[in-house]
Design an enzyme around this catalytic site. Structure first.
Site, PDB file in Angstrom:
ATOM      1  N   GLU A 223      24.126  -1.156 -23.048  1.00  0.00           N
ATOM      2  CA  GLU A 223      23.508  -1.067 -21.605  1.00  0.00           C
ATOM      3  C   GLU A 223      24.472  -1.019 -20.569  1.00  0.00           C
ATOM      4  OE1 GLU A 223      21.474  -4.831 -21.247  1.00  0.00           O
ATOM      5  OE2 GLU A 223      22.985  -6.095 -22.232  1.00  0.00           O
TER       6      GLU A 223
ATOM      7  N   ARG B 118      19.039 -12.300 -29.548  1.00  0.00           N
ATOM      8  CA  ARG B 118      19.716 -12.097 -28.653  1.00  0.00           C
ATOM      9  C   ARG B 118      20.781 -13.102 -27.959  1.00  0.00           C
ATOM     10  NH1 ARG B 118      18.833  -8.724 -23.127  1.00  0.00           N
ATOM     11  NH2 ARG B 118      18.129 -10.807 -22.477  1.00  0.00           N
TER      12      ARG B 118
ATOM     13  N   ARG C  64      18.586  -3.161 -10.073  1.00  0.00           N
ATOM     14  CA  ARG C  64      17.170  -3.211 -10.849  1.00  0.00           C
ATOM     15  C   ARG C  64      16.100  -3.999  -9.874  1.00  0.00           C
ATOM     16  NH1 ARG C  64      18.194  -5.916 -16.547  1.00  0.00           N
ATOM     17  NH2 ARG C  64      16.178  -6.609 -16.512  1.00  0.00           N
TER      18      ARG C  64
ATOM     19  N   HIS D  14      -4.336 -10.554  -9.257  1.00  0.00           N
ATOM     20  CA  HIS D  14      -3.342 -10.654 -10.237  1.00  0.00           C
ATOM     21  C   HIS D  14      -3.883 -11.368 -11.488  1.00  0.00           C
ATOM     22  CE1 HIS D  14      -0.227 -10.172  -6.937  1.00  0.00           C
ATOM     23  NE2 HIS D  14      -0.299  -8.894  -7.621  1.00  0.00           N
TER      24      HIS D  14
ATOM     25  N   ASN E 128      17.062  -1.102 -19.172  1.00  0.00           N
ATOM     26  CA  ASN E 128      16.973  -1.911 -17.808  1.00  0.00           C
ATOM     27  C   ASN E 128      18.153  -1.690 -17.002  1.00  0.00           C
ATOM     28  OD1 ASN E 128      14.146  -2.157 -18.754  1.00  0.00           O
ATOM     29  ND2 ASN E 128      14.727  -4.520 -19.198  1.00  0.00           N
ATOM     30  N   ASP E 129      19.117  -2.439 -17.819  1.00  0.00           N
ATOM     31  CA  ASP E 129      20.603  -2.196 -17.402  1.00  0.00           C
ATOM     32  C   ASP E 129      21.088  -1.040 -17.364  1.00  0.00           C
ATOM     33  OD1 ASP E 129      20.925  -4.975 -16.356  1.00  0.00           O
ATOM     34  OD2 ASP E 129      20.834  -5.748 -18.350  1.00  0.00           O
TER      35      ASP E 129
ATOM     36  N   CYS F 183      15.073  -1.339 -26.384  1.00  0.00           N
ATOM     37  CA  CYS F 183      14.654  -2.491 -26.335  1.00  0.00           C
ATOM     38  C   CYS F 183      14.149  -2.914 -24.504  1.00  0.00           C
ATOM     39  CB  CYS F 183      15.065  -4.055 -26.714  1.00  0.00           C
ATOM     40  SG  CYS F 183      16.654  -4.291 -25.995  1.00  0.00           S
TER      41      CYS F 183
HETATM   42  C1  PEP Z   1      17.580  -4.257 -20.958  1.00  0.00           C
HETATM   43  O1  PEP Z   1      18.634  -4.276 -19.943  1.00  0.00           O
HETATM   44  O2  PEP Z   1      17.145  -3.358 -20.813  1.00  0.00           O
HETATM   45  C2  PEP Z   1      17.359  -5.561 -21.597  1.00  0.00           C
HETATM   46  C3  PEP Z   1      16.537  -5.264 -22.350  1.00  0.00           C
HETATM   47  O3  PEP Z   1      17.606  -6.747 -21.499  1.00  0.00           O
HETATM   48  P1  PEP Z   1      17.419  -7.634 -20.147  1.00  0.00           P
HETATM   49  O4  PEP Z   1      16.211  -6.898 -19.203  1.00  0.00           O
HETATM   50  O5  PEP Z   1      16.877  -8.832 -20.708  1.00  0.00           O
HETATM   51  O6  PEP Z   1      18.437  -7.637 -19.245  1.00  0.00           O
HETATM   52 MG    MG Z   2      19.861  -6.226 -20.122  1.00  0.00          MG
END
Ligand code: PEP
Ligand code: MG
Length: 568
Positions: free
Chosen positions: A423, A325, A457, A195, A446-447, A494
């Site tokens: 998101e 944010r 996730r 790692h 991601n969300d 993002c």
């Molecule tokens: C996302 O959800 O893609 C994001 C950028 O926010 P976080 O990963 O902090 O939830």
């Molecule tokens: Mg998010």
């Protein structure tokens, strides 16, 4: 100086020269050998407390790495956390404690030593490397039992740049070091998949592992030079200029002028400590400053502390934009100082804006700090986890009220662009109406992926179902971007997908204006986009071919075939 040379495995390309610093690991063997006549119950409870505290530490490290280097690298710490619930590790230590006679330290050491021996005896180098993980978790647990707080500052001199020599380097140590002052790593043990090697590569620091030759002799060298590609280290004259060359060529880091005029490549960060990476990888501003780290300690930050942290980032990035944010606690991110109740479904619970709207004073304080920091350079604020128009209205109301409060307190305020994260599918669906109320969208893939596919996730069991390439996710992104273009506002991406070089042409083709990513991803995304000449017709057919797919695998194929046609 002499002709000595030590060979090793080059695990992170680049050259470095400078003074050495021998990094002593935490001495697991130095912890007490005998129990201070505590009962087995007391030892069991000490062990339990240490496990809880270690879990908190690992979560903090995971969050930090997630921001700096992306989710994939952060999995190191997810794996470490799994060890804490492994019956063969903690469970076995508990069983030994129940029999009496051992201290928590001794039981842990015994079990860990057996596991390390077993892993080192396996043929597969991957499993051999995992021995370091067991040791890393053991060290964290022992430190917690002994109340040792070891931060980067204790590991490394307060000033100066050094080549680090270490018998072994754990991920936690690597993270704690001030990377901008580390010229190179030379690690006696370990290999390419350790790692620490993975981290060195993502930080762009030259590194060498598995050093052959007399290690004790090497430790005596005061000044060295090394090559992390060819795999050697040798003594060097003390007047040799201190340098670290990450092996990245200048043209890989920067783009030729006028390339990519229609797209900004920005960085995601979690604290001012990440600024050296922003500079190193030449990000065009900060597309996502996750502020939650400030709130994850034992105590909440004051307004002044927040102003200081935000201002540092804004001032360093000016004249480029910093997107701050507002707090996104809840879900996977814990803030013990907020004393939040346990929830059955934290990702669907009181998270992010849902929390801050319920804690108006906490929210207004953060908003005041953001207005004040905005006086130092171009700044935007954005709200996470919005599902309804009413939530956005309430957030904006709080924002304007906070501005009034700042003015009344006599501080300066700056200008702010106001944005929101997309998101949650309901917000994506109403993009047209949201676009009338904000200056920009930032898509949190991601969300968005988690909520569109109904897949936690974090759940490794379902990792194959967590598909940012799913045509429904990409179709939703295209829809959002088009709504924004119609309304004359810009859209960024993002989430992790923003740092995915394969997806970058698609994002560009659907009119995304900014990709924001872990700083370490900028090089490959820049390279992918730099080579791209997309005519309007090609954009259209790329988007069509992706959105016509019925599966994530199909999308991947379509993107790969598009990219291969570009390269020839
Ligand atoms: C996302 O959800 O893609 C994001 C950028 O926010 P976080 O990963 O902090 O939830
Ligand atoms: Mg998010």
């Amino acid at each position: 100086m002499n002709n000595k040379i030590w060979r090793g495995l080059g695990v992170s390309a680049g050259r470095a020269a400078g003074p050495t610093w021998y990094l002593k690991g935490f001495q697991a063997e130095a912890t007490p050998k005998t129990s201070e006549s505590r009962s087995p119950e007391e030892e069991l409870s000490r062990l339990q407390q240490a496990v809880t505290r270690t879990e908190q530490t690992l979560t903090r490290l995971e969050e930090q790495v997630k921001v700096e280097q992306g989710e994939e690298v952060a999995q190191i710490f997810v794996a470490h956390k799994l060890l804490l619930s492994d019956p063969a590790f903690i469970g076995e230590a508990q069983e030994r404690l129940q029999k009496g006679q051992l201290s928590a330290e001794e039981a842990l050491r015994e079990v860990a030593e057996e596991a390390v021996k077993m892993l080192r005896g396996l043929e597969d180098p991957y499993f051999q490397e995992r021995a370091v993980d067991v040791q890393d978790v053991l060290v964290q647990l022992l430190k917690s039992l002994q109340d040792v707080q070891e931060e980067g500052a204790d590991l490394f001199p307060p000033t100066g740049d050094y080549v680090i020599l270490a018998d072994e380097l754990t991920p936690a140590q690597t993270i704690a070091l001030p990377k901008e002052r580390v010229l190179g790593f030379v690690v006696r043990q370990g290999g390419k998949t350790s790692h620490a090697a993975i981290l060195a590569r993502t930080y762009g620091i030259p590194a060498l592992a598995g050093v052959a030759g007399d290690w004790e002799d090497l430790k005596l060298e005061k000044w060295v030079e090394l090559d992390g590609e060819e795999g050697w280290i040798r003594p060097s004259a003390e007047n040799r200029i201190v340098f670290a060359d990450s092996g990245l060529r200048e043209e890989e880091i920067s783009l030729p002028d006028n390339a990519l005029q229609d797209m900004t490549l920005a960085a995601n960060i979690g604290s001012p400590g990440d600024l050296p990476l922003v500079e190193k990888f030449k990000a065009q501003g900060i597309g996502l400053y996750r502020t939650e780290f400030l709130f994850m300690g034992e105590e909440l930050p004051s307004e002044e502390e927040q102003v200081e942290a935000y201002r540092q980032v804004v001032a360093a990035c000016a004249p480029q934009l910093t997107v701050i944010r507002t707090l996104d606690i809840g879900g996977d991110k814990k803030a013990p100082a907020l004393g939040l109740p346990q929830e059955k479904n934290p990702f669907l619970g009181v998270r992010a804006l849902r929390l801050t709207l319920r804690r108006p004073e906490l929210f207004r304080q953060q908003l005041r700090a953001i207005w004040r920091a905005a006086a130092s350079g171009p700044t935007a604020v954005m709200f996470p986890m919005i599902a309804t128009l009413e939530e956005l209205d309430q957030a904006k109301e709080a924002l304007w009220a906070a501005r009034e409060e700042v003015l009344q307190s006599g501080h300066d305020v700056g200008e702010l662009q106001i944005g929101m994260m997309i998101e949650i599918p309901s917000a994506a669906w109403l993009a047209d109406q949201f676009a009338a109320k904000v200056d920009f969208f930032s898509i949190g893939t991601n969300d968005l992926t988690q909520y569109m596919l109904a897949v936690d996730r974090e759940n490794t069991e379902l990792a194959d179902l967590y598909q940012p390439y799913h045509p429904a996710v990409l179709g939703m992104i295209a829809r959002v971007s088009q709504a924004a273009l119609r309304r004359g506002i810009w859209t960024g991406v993002c989430g992790e997908a923003g740092g995915d070089a394969l997806l970058a042409p698609f994002f560009r083709a659907v009119g995304i204006k900014e990709l924001s990513m872990a700083p370490g991803s900028l090089v490959k995304v820049r390279a992918a986009l730099g080579k791209l000449a997309l005519s309007p017709g090609e954009s259209e057919s790329l988007v069509e071919s992706v959105l016509a797919c019925g599966s994530a695998a199909g999308v991947r194929e379509a993107l790969e075939s598009f990219l291969s046609r570009q390269i020839v």
